[in-house]
Design a protein around this motif. Structure first.
Motif, PDB file in Angstrom:
ATOM      1  N   GLY A 213       0.803  -1.227   0.000  1.00 20.54           N
ATOM      2  CA  GLY A 213       0.000   0.000   0.000  1.00 20.54           C
ATOM      3  C   GLY A 213       0.824   1.259   0.000  1.00 20.54           C
ATOM      4  O   GLY A 213       0.709   2.079  -0.901  1.00 20.54           O
ATOM      5  N   ASP A 214       1.666   1.454   1.008  1.00 19.13           N
ATOM      6  CA  ASP A 214       2.550   2.618   1.061  1.00 19.13           C
ATOM      7  C   ASP A 214       3.624   2.398   2.113  1.00 19.13           C
ATOM      8  O   ASP A 214       3.623   1.399   2.835  1.00 19.13           O
ATOM      9  CB  ASP A 214       1.779   3.918   1.310  1.00 19.13           C
ATOM     10  N   GLU A 215       4.535   3.358   2.203  1.00 22.76           N
ATOM     11  CA  GLU A 215       5.654   3.217   3.137  1.00 22.76           C
ATOM     12  C   GLU A 215       5.206   3.203   4.585  1.00 22.76           C
ATOM     13  O   GLU A 215       5.767   2.486   5.420  1.00 22.76           O
ATOM     14  CB  GLU A 215       6.658   4.353   2.919  1.00 22.76           C
ATOM     15  N   GLN A 216       4.187   4.005   4.926  1.00 28.89           N
ATOM     16  CA  GLN A 216       3.689   4.030   6.292  1.00 28.89           C
ATOM     17  C   GLN A 216       3.166   2.666   6.723  1.00 28.89           C
ATOM     18  O   GLN A 216       3.332   2.260   7.882  1.00 28.89           O
ATOM     19  CB  GLN A 216       2.591   5.089   6.435  1.00 28.89           C
ATOM     20  N   MET A 217       2.577   1.933   5.799  1.00 26.90           N
ATOM     21  CA  MET A 217       2.095   0.594   6.109  1.00 26.90           C
ATOM     22  C   MET A 217       3.262  -0.333   6.424  1.00 26.90           C
ATOM     23  O   MET A 217       3.209  -1.140   7.364  1.00 26.90           O
ATOM     24  CB  MET A 217       1.274   0.036   4.949  1.00 26.90           C
ATOM     25  N   VAL A 218       4.326  -0.229   5.655  1.00 29.52           N
ATOM     26  CA  VAL A 218       5.516  -1.045   5.897  1.00 29.52           C
ATOM     27  C   VAL A 218       6.092  -0.745   7.272  1.00 29.52           C
ATOM     28  O   VAL A 218       6.416  -1.657   8.045  1.00 29.52           O
ATOM     29  CB  VAL A 218       6.581  -0.799   4.806  1.00 29.52           C
ATOM     30  N   LEU A 219       6.193   0.535   7.614  1.00 29.25           N
ATOM     31  CA  LEU A 219       6.732   0.925   8.915  1.00 29.25           C
ATOM     32  C   LEU A 219       5.840   0.428  10.064  1.00 29.25           C
ATOM     33  O   LEU A 219       6.340  -0.033  11.097  1.00 29.25           O
ATOM     34  CB  LEU A 219       6.882   2.443   8.994  1.00 29.25           C
ATOM     35  N   ALA A 220       4.536   0.503   9.868  1.00 27.94           N
ATOM     36  CA  ALA A 220       3.613   0.033  10.904  1.00 27.94           C
ATOM     37  C   ALA A 220       3.742  -1.467  11.122  1.00 27.94           C
ATOM     38  O   ALA A 220       3.674  -1.954  12.258  1.00 27.94           O
ATOM     39  CB  ALA A 220       2.177   0.386  10.528  1.00 27.94           C
ATOM     40  N   LEU A 221       3.967  -2.208  10.066  1.00 24.49           N
ATOM     41  CA  LEU A 221       4.132  -3.661  10.177  1.00 24.49           C
ATOM     42  C   LEU A 221       5.457  -4.022  10.838  1.00 24.49           C
ATOM     43  O   LEU A 221       5.546  -5.015  11.567  1.00 24.49           O
ATOM     44  CB  LEU A 221       4.031  -4.299   8.795  1.00 24.49           C
ATOM     45  N   ILE A 222       6.476  -3.215  10.613  1.00 26.26           N
ATOM     46  CA  ILE A 222       7.743  -3.410  11.328  1.00 26.26           C
ATOM     47  C   ILE A 222       7.532  -3.136  12.815  1.00 26.26           C
ATOM     48  O   ILE A 222       7.997  -3.887  13.674  1.00 26.26           O
ATOM     49  CB  ILE A 222       8.846  -2.495  10.766  1.00 26.26           C
TER      50      ILE A 222
END
Length: 222
Positions: free
Chosen positions: A179-188
């Motif tokens: 979806g976007d970079e913020q989603m990746v960071l939230a999953l980390i």
């Protein structure tokens, strides 16, 4: 024996002379508010929250006894107790750089450490330099912001489950897939993805799933 109750503070959170900055951290890991007595403690909590090997933690966990130079019993309250996923526990004291430079405080901490060592318990002092080292501190703040900025629904979980558990991705690749970079960071931040948080996060940062044991657990030094 230490006074300890699961999920209860051994004393009320206070500050010297009733002054100073204090507050509560809305922990997703614990599903509760965690009390902190200083901005430095809050930043330490952020590390505990994001560390993949910390299963849970408790502020002001216990009333402890140690002995001064004259053999007199004294009371202390460790700032935190960490419970790690391997079943071990670590008592934590958070200290500012200026406090660690004071002879009286240094000696007190040495005596407390000696007492815990005699009991076979792990005790660690986290300094200001350790807690706020860069780029780790900035990375953790960005991860925390991301957890509040996005909503992770079932479609995202399904996409993560479909990732290859034997390869490394980049943040940019996963931003497209999820979806976007913020989603990746939230999953980390939530532990479903891993990365090296001791390195500055960029679109080229290597990211992998939590099941990719060959790539590591993404833990950082405490």
């Amino acid at each position: 024996m230490p006074f300890f109750k699961e999920n209860m503070r051994a004393r009320r959170v206070i500050t010297r002379s009733g002054r100073g900055i204090r507050g509560k951290f809305p922990s997703r890991k614990l599903q509760k508010q965690v009390h902190w007595e200083s901005p430095l403690e809050r930043d330490a909590v952020l590390q505990f929250e994001m560390h993949p090997l910390i299963e849970s933690y408790q502020e002001q966990p216990s009333e402890e006894t140690y002995y001064n130079e004259f053999g007199n019993a004294c009371i202390c309250y460790p700032d935190f107790l960490l419970r790690l996923i391997d079943g071990s526990q670590v008592l934590i004291e958070v200290k500012r750089k200026v406090d660690l430079s004071r002879t009286k405080i240094k000696r007190k901490l040495e005596l407390i450490a000696l007492r815990f060592a005699q009991q076979g318990r792990t005790y660690r002092i986290l300094s200001e330099d350790q807690i706020r080292r860069e780029p780790l501190h900035t990375n953790l703040e960005e991860l925390w912001k991301a957890t509040k900025a996005v909503r992770i629904d079932t479609s995202v979980h399904s996409a993560v489950n479909g990732l290859n558990n034997h390869r490394l991705y980049t943040t940019a690749e996963l931003s497209v897939l999820l979806g976007d970079e913020q989603m990746v960071l939230a999953l980390i931040a939530r532990g479903q993805l891993r990365t090296n948080l001791e390195l500055q996060l960029t679109p080229a940062s290597k990211v992998w799933t939590a099941l990719n044991k060959e790539a590591g657990d993404g833990a950082f030094l405490l």
